[in-house]
Design a protein around this motif. Structure first.
Motif, short mmCIF file in Angstrom:
data_model
loop_
_atom_site.label_atom_id
_atom_site.label_comp_id
_atom_site.label_asym_id
_atom_site.label_seq_id
_atom_site.Cartn_x
_atom_site.Cartn_y
_atom_site.Cartn_z
N ASP A 222 -0.50 -7.17 -1.98
CA ASP A 222 -1.02 -7.94 -0.85
C ASP A 222 -0.91 -9.43 -1.13
O ASP A 222 -0.70 -10.22 -0.21
CB ASP A 222 -2.46 -7.53 -0.55
CG ASP A 222 -2.54 -6.07 -0.18
OD1 ASP A 222 -1.88 -5.68 0.80
OD2 ASP A 222 -3.20 -5.29 -0.90
N GLY B 155 4.19 -2.42 -4.18
CA GLY B 155 4.04 -3.66 -3.42
C GLY B 155 2.78 -4.40 -3.85
O GLY B 155 2.11 -4.03 -4.82
N GLY C 191 -3.79 -0.75 1.22
CA GLY C 191 -3.59 0.63 1.66
C GLY C 191 -4.61 1.59 1.04
O GLY C 191 -4.44 2.81 1.12
N GLU D 150 -3.20 3.35 -8.08
CA GLU D 150 -2.11 2.41 -8.38
C GLU D 150 -2.32 1.79 -9.76
O GLU D 150 -1.37 1.65 -10.54
CB GLU D 150 -2.07 1.31 -7.30
CG GLU D 150 -1.60 1.84 -5.96
CD GLU D 150 -1.68 0.84 -4.83
OE1 GLU D 150 -1.02 1.07 -3.81
OE2 GLU D 150 -2.40 -0.16 -4.94
N GLY E 266 2.47 2.06 0.28
CA GLY E 266 2.50 0.98 1.28
C GLY E 266 3.81 0.94 2.03
O GLY E 266 4.75 1.70 1.74
C1 5RP Z 1 -1.75 -0.21 -1.19
C2 5RP Z 1 -1.25 -1.47 -1.76
C3 5RP Z 1 0.04 -1.99 -1.25
O1 5RP Z 1 0.93 -2.15 -2.30
C4 5RP Z 1 -0.21 -3.31 -0.58
O2 5RP Z 1 -1.23 -3.15 0.40
C5 5RP Z 1 1.05 -3.85 0.09
O3 5RP Z 1 1.39 -3.03 1.15
P1 5RP Z 1 2.60 -3.33 2.11
O4 5RP Z 1 3.84 -3.12 1.34
O5 5RP Z 1 2.40 -2.35 3.24
O6 5RP Z 1 2.45 -4.76 2.60
O7 5RP Z 1 -1.83 -2.08 -2.63
O8 5RP Z 1 -3.03 0.13 -1.69
#
Ligand code: 5RP
Length: 233
Positions: free
Chosen positions: A93, A91, A106, A112, A38
């Motif tokens: 959401d 990271g 992402g 993950e 991400g």
């Molecule tokens: C990807 C994820 C990311 O950790 C999540 O979407 C956060 O992304 P960002 O740092 O771009 O806000 O789970 O699959």
């Protein structure tokens, strides 16, 4: 009387860079670490490049992060080549006050969760907009086997959710695992552990983007006045 100037308001990008650098404090020397996916993790990877000689390498949660790590000269190991990782840095959401998260914006949620499960500690890096009381305002990503997508979407509608297949350039997005993503809006996830157990039992669900069993141990939350550390035991 002295007056101190208020802290400057940082942009989202600056907040991500701030917390990406702060995560370096959680990188153990001489080890292989787990690295997520991400835009926030990308800032962490940039910072990690500056201390790459102090680690052995990384296990990565996506093709995108693998390419980024390798481009910066950081060795990437297959997850099967490593038993246990001391730390996984990624990271989110959404994250709540207990360290439960929604992830998968992402589309990398399955890998993950695998790398998180392999790690003793999950350090979540996020800006303060990701902190919520109850999970569910962010559309919940679920990785599914394509032939099961319609039935899984109907199951979510029985829970009051509205599901749709994520698209890229007008066709269903294909994950690193060759599967599709269903995003579900309208959910209020008050029991993340029970919800994760339930959805992961549905045939055709590869992985749900609720991280309850693999919740964060620590969250570094970037704000304009600095990085706040939340620990979840
Ligand atoms: C990807 C994820 C990311 O950790 C999540 O979407 C956060 O992304 P960002 O740092 O771009 O806000 O789970 O699959």
């Amino acid at each position: 009387m002295t007056s101190s100037a208020p802290a400057p308001v940082l942009t989202q990008d600056e907040l991500k860079a701030l917390v990406g650098r702060a995560a370096l404090d959680y990188v153990p020397k001489g080890e292989i670490i787990g690295v997520g996916t991400g835009s926030t993790v990308n800032k962490f990877i940039e910072a990690l490049a500056g201390i790459k000689d102090q680690i052995r390498g990384a296990v990565s949660s996506s093709v995108a992060s693998t390419e980024r790590l390798r481009a910066l000269g950081i060795e990437v190991f297959d997850s099967n080549a490593v038993d246990e990782l001391a730390v996984y840095i990624d990271g989110a959401d959404e994250i709540d006050g207990r360290g439960y998260m929604i992830k998968g914006g992402g589309a990398a949620l399955t890998r993950e969760k695998i790398v998180a499960a392999q790690s003793k500690r999950f350090v979540c890096i996020a800006d303060a907009s990701k902190l919520v009381n109850t999970l569910g305002a962010f559309p919940l990503p679920v990785e599914v086997v394509p032939m099961a997508a319609r039935r899984i979407m109907r199951q979510f509608s029985r829970l009051g959710g509205l599901a749709q297949v994520r698209e890229k350039d007008g066709t269903p997005l294909v994950t690193d695992n060759g599967q599709h993503i269903v995003d579900v809006t309208g959910l209020r996830i008050t029991d993340p552990l029970g919800f994760e157990n339930e959805v992961n039992r549905w045939p055709g669900v590869v992985e749900v983007g609720v991280f309850a069993h693999q919740r964060a141990s620590v969250c570094l939350l970037a704000t304009s006045s600095g990085v706040r550390t939340m620990t979840f035991g």
